[in-house]
Design a protein around this motif. Structure first.
Motif, PDB file in Angstrom:
ATOM      1  N   MET A   1       0.835  -1.199   0.000  1.00  0.00           N
ATOM      2  CA  MET A   1       0.000   0.000   0.000  1.00  0.00           C
ATOM      3  C   MET A   1       0.872   1.252   0.000  1.00  0.00           C
ATOM      4  SD  MET A   1      -3.019  -1.340   0.004  1.00  0.00           S
ATOM      5  CE  MET A   1      -4.069   0.052   0.356  1.00  0.00           C
ATOM      6  N   THR A   2       0.476   2.202  -0.812  1.00  0.00           N
ATOM      7  CA  THR A   2       1.108   3.519  -0.783  1.00  0.00           C
ATOM      8  C   THR A   2       0.004   4.546  -0.548  1.00  0.00           C
ATOM      9  OG1 THR A   2       0.897   3.776  -3.175  1.00  0.00           O
ATOM     10  CG2 THR A   2       2.962   2.845  -2.341  1.00  0.00           C
ATOM     11  N   TYR A   3       0.419   5.797  -0.308  1.00  0.00           N
ATOM     12  CA  TYR A   3      -0.547   6.830   0.039  1.00  0.00           C
ATOM     13  C   TYR A   3      -0.576   7.948  -1.000  1.00  0.00           C
ATOM     14  CZ  TYR A   3      -0.835   4.644   4.637  1.00  0.00           C
ATOM     15  OH  TYR A   3      -1.028   3.743   5.652  1.00  0.00           O
ATOM     16  N   SER A   4      -1.774   8.434  -1.251  1.00  0.00           N
ATOM     17  CA  SER A   4      -1.955   9.621  -2.087  1.00  0.00           C
ATOM     18  C   SER A   4      -2.753  10.627  -1.272  1.00  0.00           C
ATOM     19  CB  SER A   4      -2.701   9.279  -3.383  1.00  0.00           C
ATOM     20  OG  SER A   4      -3.994   8.772  -3.100  1.00  0.00           O
ATOM     21  N   LEU A   5      -2.791  11.850  -1.756  1.00  0.00           N
ATOM     22  CA  LEU A   5      -3.571  12.895  -1.088  1.00  0.00           C
ATOM     23  C   LEU A   5      -4.823  13.194  -1.903  1.00  0.00           C
ATOM     24  CD1 LEU A   5      -0.918  15.492   0.151  1.00  0.00           C
ATOM     25  CD2 LEU A   5      -2.281  13.924   1.530  1.00  0.00           C
ATOM     26  N   GLN A   6      -5.915  13.403  -1.202  1.00  0.00           N
ATOM     27  CA  GLN A   6      -7.156  13.823  -1.833  1.00  0.00           C
ATOM     28  C   GLN A   6      -7.522  15.223  -1.346  1.00  0.00           C
ATOM     29  OE1 GLN A   6     -10.557  11.002  -2.891  1.00  0.00           O
ATOM     30  NE2 GLN A   6      -9.873  10.213  -0.923  1.00  0.00           N
ATOM     31  N   CYS A   7      -7.728  16.111  -2.293  1.00  0.00           N
ATOM     32  CA  CYS A   7      -8.252  17.434  -1.959  1.00  0.00           C
ATOM     33  C   CYS A   7      -9.758  17.375  -2.160  1.00  0.00           C
ATOM     34  CB  CYS A   7      -7.641  18.499  -2.869  1.00  0.00           C
ATOM     35  SG  CYS A   7      -5.905  18.814  -2.546  1.00  0.00           S
ATOM     36  N   MET A   8     -10.482  17.431  -1.070  1.00  0.00           N
ATOM     37  CA  MET A   8     -11.941  17.311  -1.120  1.00  0.00           C
ATOM     38  C   MET A   8     -12.560  18.625  -1.601  1.00  0.00           C
ATOM     39  SD  MET A   8     -12.341  14.242  -0.274  1.00  0.00           S
ATOM     40  CE  MET A   8     -12.022  12.872   0.827  1.00  0.00           C
ATOM     41  N   ILE A   9     -13.462  18.512  -2.558  1.00  0.00           N
ATOM     42  CA  ILE A   9     -14.141  19.679  -3.124  1.00  0.00           C
ATOM     43  C   ILE A   9     -15.507  19.814  -2.468  1.00  0.00           C
ATOM     44  CG2 ILE A   9     -15.051  20.713  -5.235  1.00  0.00           C
ATOM     45  CD1 ILE A   9     -12.966  19.091  -6.790  1.00  0.00           C
ATOM     46  N   SER A  10     -15.821  21.018  -2.014  1.00  0.00           N
ATOM     47  CA  SER A  10     -17.113  21.267  -1.368  1.00  0.00           C
ATOM     48  C   SER A  10     -18.266  20.907  -2.307  1.00  0.00           C
ATOM     49  CB  SER A  10     -17.216  22.742  -0.963  1.00  0.00           C
ATOM     50  OG  SER A  10     -18.532  23.057  -0.548  1.00  0.00           O
ATOM     51  N   GLN A  11     -19.321  20.390  -1.735  1.00  0.00           N
ATOM     52  CA  GLN A  11     -20.510  20.069  -2.530  1.00  0.00           C
ATOM     53  C   GLN A  11     -21.148  21.323  -3.121  1.00  0.00           C
ATOM     54  OE1 GLN A  11     -23.068  17.777   0.054  1.00  0.00           O
ATOM     55  NE2 GLN A  11     -21.892  15.894  -0.215  1.00  0.00           N
ATOM     56  N   ASP A  12     -20.820  22.484  -2.565  1.00  0.00           N
ATOM     57  CA  ASP A  12     -21.364  23.749  -3.072  1.00  0.00           C
ATOM     58  C   ASP A  12     -20.629  24.253  -4.319  1.00  0.00           C
ATOM     59  OD1 ASP A  12     -23.158  23.808  -0.933  1.00  0.00           O
ATOM     60  OD2 ASP A  12     -21.749  24.901   0.346  1.00  0.00           O
ATOM     61  N   VAL A  13     -19.448  23.678  -4.607  1.00  0.00           N
ATOM     62  CA  VAL A  13     -18.668  24.114  -5.761  1.00  0.00           C
ATOM     63  C   VAL A  13     -19.048  23.250  -6.964  1.00  0.00           C
ATOM     64  CG1 VAL A  13     -16.361  24.385  -6.724  1.00  0.00           C
ATOM     65  CG2 VAL A  13     -16.774  24.902  -4.309  1.00  0.00           C
ATOM     66  N   GLU A  14     -19.459  23.901  -8.037  1.00  0.00           N
ATOM     67  CA  GLU A  14     -19.933  23.166  -9.212  1.00  0.00           C
ATOM     68  C   GLU A  14     -18.763  22.766 -10.119  1.00  0.00           C
ATOM     69  OE1 GLU A  14     -22.959  23.735 -13.013  1.00  0.00           O
ATOM     70  OE2 GLU A  14     -23.159  25.051 -11.263  1.00  0.00           O
ATOM     71  N   VAL A  15     -18.490  21.463 -10.150  1.00  0.00           N
ATOM     72  CA  VAL A  15     -17.469  20.903 -11.037  1.00  0.00           C
ATOM     73  C   VAL A  15     -18.052  19.666 -11.706  1.00  0.00           C
ATOM     74  CG1 VAL A  15     -15.515  21.747  -9.684  1.00  0.00           C
ATOM     75  CG2 VAL A  15     -16.503  19.504  -9.159  1.00  0.00           C
ATOM     76  N   LYS A  16     -17.326  19.173 -12.708  1.00  0.00           N
ATOM     77  CA  LYS A  16     -17.757  17.961 -13.406  1.00  0.00           C
ATOM     78  C   LYS A  16     -16.638  16.929 -13.369  1.00  0.00           C
ATOM     79  CE  LYS A  16     -20.878  20.245 -16.694  1.00  0.00           C
ATOM     80  NZ  LYS A  16     -21.163  20.499 -18.132  1.00  0.00           N
ATOM     81  N   GLU A  17     -17.037  15.663 -13.299  1.00  0.00           N
ATOM     82  CA  GLU A  17     -16.057  14.593 -13.304  1.00  0.00           C
ATOM     83  C   GLU A  17     -15.240  14.634 -14.598  1.00  0.00           C
ATOM     84  OE1 GLU A  17     -15.915   9.931 -11.878  1.00  0.00           O
ATOM     85  OE2 GLU A  17     -17.814  10.816 -12.500  1.00  0.00           O
ATOM     86  N   GLY A  18     -13.908  14.542 -14.460  1.00  0.00           N
ATOM     87  CA  GLY A  18     -13.032  14.545 -15.624  1.00  0.00           C
ATOM     88  C   GLY A  18     -12.376  15.880 -15.901  1.00  0.00           C
ATOM     89  N   GLN A  19     -12.898  16.973 -15.330  1.00  0.00           N
ATOM     90  CA  GLN A  19     -12.274  18.276 -15.555  1.00  0.00           C
ATOM     91  C   GLN A  19     -10.840  18.279 -15.014  1.00  0.00           C
ATOM     92  OE1 GLN A  19     -15.371  20.802 -13.651  1.00  0.00           O
ATOM     93  NE2 GLN A  19     -15.422  21.944 -15.579  1.00  0.00           N
ATOM     94  N   LEU A  20      -9.941  18.931 -15.748  1.00  0.00           N
ATOM     95  CA  LEU A  20      -8.534  19.009 -15.345  1.00  0.00           C
ATOM     96  C   LEU A  20      -8.320  20.212 -14.439  1.00  0.00           C
ATOM     97  CD1 LEU A  20      -5.659  17.831 -15.690  1.00  0.00           C
ATOM     98  CD2 LEU A  20      -5.362  19.404 -17.612  1.00  0.00           C
ATOM     99  N   ALA A  21      -7.519  20.013 -13.391  1.00  0.00           N
ATOM    100  CA  ALA A  21      -7.258  21.096 -12.437  1.00  0.00           C
ATOM    101  C   ALA A  21      -5.794  21.107 -12.037  1.00  0.00           C
ATOM    102  CB  ALA A  21      -8.131  20.937 -11.199  1.00  0.00           C
ATOM    103  N   THR A  22      -5.319  22.288 -11.671  1.00  0.00           N
ATOM    104  CA  THR A  22      -4.009  22.445 -11.041  1.00  0.00           C
ATOM    105  C   THR A  22      -4.237  22.473  -9.537  1.00  0.00           C
ATOM    106  OG1 THR A  22      -3.126  23.689 -12.910  1.00  0.00           O
ATOM    107  CG2 THR A  22      -1.976  23.910 -10.804  1.00  0.00           C
ATOM    108  N   VAL A  23      -3.478  21.669  -8.814  1.00  0.00           N
ATOM    109  CA  VAL A  23      -3.669  21.522  -7.367  1.00  0.00           C
ATOM    110  C   VAL A  23      -2.385  21.888  -6.628  1.00  0.00           C
ATOM    111  CG1 VAL A  23      -4.477  19.984  -5.548  1.00  0.00           C
ATOM    112  CG2 VAL A  23      -5.171  19.564  -7.917  1.00  0.00           C
ATOM    113  N   VAL A  24      -2.522  22.644  -5.543  1.00  0.00           N
ATOM    114  CA  VAL A  24      -1.376  23.002  -4.699  1.00  0.00           C
ATOM    115  C   VAL A  24      -1.719  22.665  -3.252  1.00  0.00           C
ATOM    116  CG1 VAL A  24       0.143  24.827  -3.877  1.00  0.00           C
ATOM    117  CG2 VAL A  24      -0.669  24.862  -6.248  1.00  0.00           C
ATOM    118  N   VAL A  25      -0.861  21.865  -2.626  1.00  0.00           N
ATOM    119  CA  VAL A  25      -1.049  21.469  -1.222  1.00  0.00           C
ATOM    120  C   VAL A  25       0.127  21.994  -0.414  1.00  0.00           C
ATOM    121  CG1 VAL A  25      -1.197  19.541   0.395  1.00  0.00           C
ATOM    122  CG2 VAL A  25      -2.365  19.414  -1.813  1.00  0.00           C
ATOM    123  N   THR A  26      -0.158  22.599   0.713  1.00  0.00           N
ATOM    124  CA  THR A  26       0.903  23.095   1.598  1.00  0.00           C
ATOM    125  C   THR A  26       0.737  22.504   2.995  1.00  0.00           C
ATOM    126  OG1 THR A  26      -0.414  25.065   2.141  1.00  0.00           O
ATOM    127  CG2 THR A  26       1.208  25.269   0.361  1.00  0.00           C
TER     128      THR A  26
END
Length: 283
Positions: free
Chosen positions: A187-212
Motif C-alpha cells: 500500500m502507498t498513500y496519495s492525497l485527496q483534496c476534497m471539493i465542497s458540494q457547493d462548488v460546481e465541477v464535473k467529473e473529468g475536468q482538469l485542475a491544477t492543485v497546490v497542497v501546503t
C-alpha cells in the motif's frame, strides 16, 4: 607576350593563395582563443551559493482530474493505546471526535461515513485506524515522498484551479488515501483534496492543485536549482579553500524553490550554483 601574361596571372594566384592561407591560420587561432576565453568565462562565472537557515513551507503541486472521492484513512499520530468512540457505519459531521490515541483526539476533517474502524488496542504510529467515505468530488495527487517528510496527521491545506473554469478555490479538506500497487510495494498513500458540494465541477475536468503543510522553522536551505536529485538523496559541489568536491546530501521537504538539507552540509558552507549533473567541467 602571351607567356608574360600567363606568368603574371599565375603570380597573382600565388599571392592570393598565400593570403587565403594566412587568413585561415589567423581564423583558427582566433577560434582557439575564443574557446579558451569561453572556458575561462565559464570557470569564473560558475557562481557560489551559501547554505543558510530559514523557514520553509512544504509544498506539493500537480495536475489532477476531478473524480468521485475515494475512501480515506485517519492514522495514528503516535504509538499508543487506541480507543474508538464511534462505530463503523455511522455518519459523522466535520469536527466529530472519533477516538483517542493516548491523550490525542482523532477528529474527522469532513462530513463522512465510517466504513471501518480498528478494535481498541495498542497501535504503532501512522497505523490506519479509520477508513471513511466522503460523498462528493475530489482531486488526487501522488504524495508518497511528500508525506514521508511530514509528521503524522500534519495540517494540510489545498487550493485548486479548474482549467478554463472556476478557481482558485480552497479544498474543504486534504486527506490521505491508501492506494494498492504491486504485491511487492504493497500500500502507498496519495492525497485527496476534497471539493465542497457547493462548488460546481464535473467529473473529468482538469485542475491544477497546490497542497501546503505547516511551515518548518530554522532548517538548512539551498535553492533547489543547485542540487542534483530531488527525492531523499542528492548531491552538490562543495567549495572549500579553493577546492571543489562532490558531496552527498540528505534531502527533506521542498517548496518548489528551496529544499531542506537534513545532513551532509553545515550552515555557511559554500556550494557551486551549478549542480554536479549539469556542470560542463565534469563532462
Amino acid at each position: 607576350m602571351k607567356e608574360n601574361k600567363l606568368k603574371k596571372y599565375f603570380s597573382v594566384l600565388g599571392v592570393l593563395a598565400v593570403l587565403i592561407s594566412l587568413i585561415g591560420l589567423f581564423g583558427c587561432q582566433k577560434a582557439a582563443k575564443n574557446t579558451d576565453c569561453e572556458q575561462s568565462s565559464w570557470n569564473k562565472t560558475t557562481g557560489v551559493v551559501q547554505v543558510k537557515r530559514g523557514r520553509l513551507t512544504p509544498t506539493l503541486s500537480g495536475k489532477s482530474n476531478v473524480s468521485r472521492a475515494n475512501p480515506f484513512v485517519i492514522v495514528s499520530p503516535q504509538q499508543g493505546e487506541f480507543i474508538a468512540k464511534i462505530e463503523s457505519g455511522v455518519k459523522v459531521k466535520k469536527g466529530t471526535v472519533l477516538g483517542t490515541v493516548g491523550n490525542v483526539e482523532l477528529v474527522t476533517p469532513v462530513d463522512a461515513t465510517i466504513i471501518s474502524v480498528e478494535e481498541t488496542g495498542e497501535y504503532p504510529k501512522n497505523y490506519p485506524l479509520f477508513t471513511m467515505q466522503y460523498v462528493g468530488f475530489a482531486l488526487n495527487l501522488d504524495a508518497e515522498y511528500f508525506l514521508r517528510e511530514l509528521p503524522a496527521n500534519s495540517i494540510l491545506n489545498g487550493k485548486f484551479q479548474i482549467q478554463d473554469g472556476i478557481g482558485p478555490e480552497d479544498a474543504i479538506a486534504v486527506v490521505m488515501s491508501e492506494t494498492s500497487n504491486s504485491e511487492d510495494q504493497g500500500m502507498t498513500y496519495s492525497l485527496q483534496c476534497m471539493i465542497s458540494q457547493d462548488v460546481e465541477v464535473k467529473e473529468g475536468q482538469l485542475a491544477t492543485v497546490v497542497v501546503t503543510a505547516e511551515t518548518k522553522e530554522d532548517v538548512l536551505l539551498l535553492p533547489i536549482s543547485v542540487v542534483a536529485g530531488r527525492v531523499k538523496q542528492g548531491s552538490v559541489t562543495l567549495i572549500s579553500d579553493g577546492d571543489e568536491k562532490k558531496v552527498q546530501v540528505e534531502l527533506g521537504a521542498s517548496d518548489g524553490a528551496y529544499i531542506e538539507i537534513i545532513s551532509g552540509l553545515n550552515e555557511g558552507d559554500k556550494v557551486s550554483a551549478v549542480p554536479p549533473n549539469l556542470d560542463l567541467r565534469n563532462n
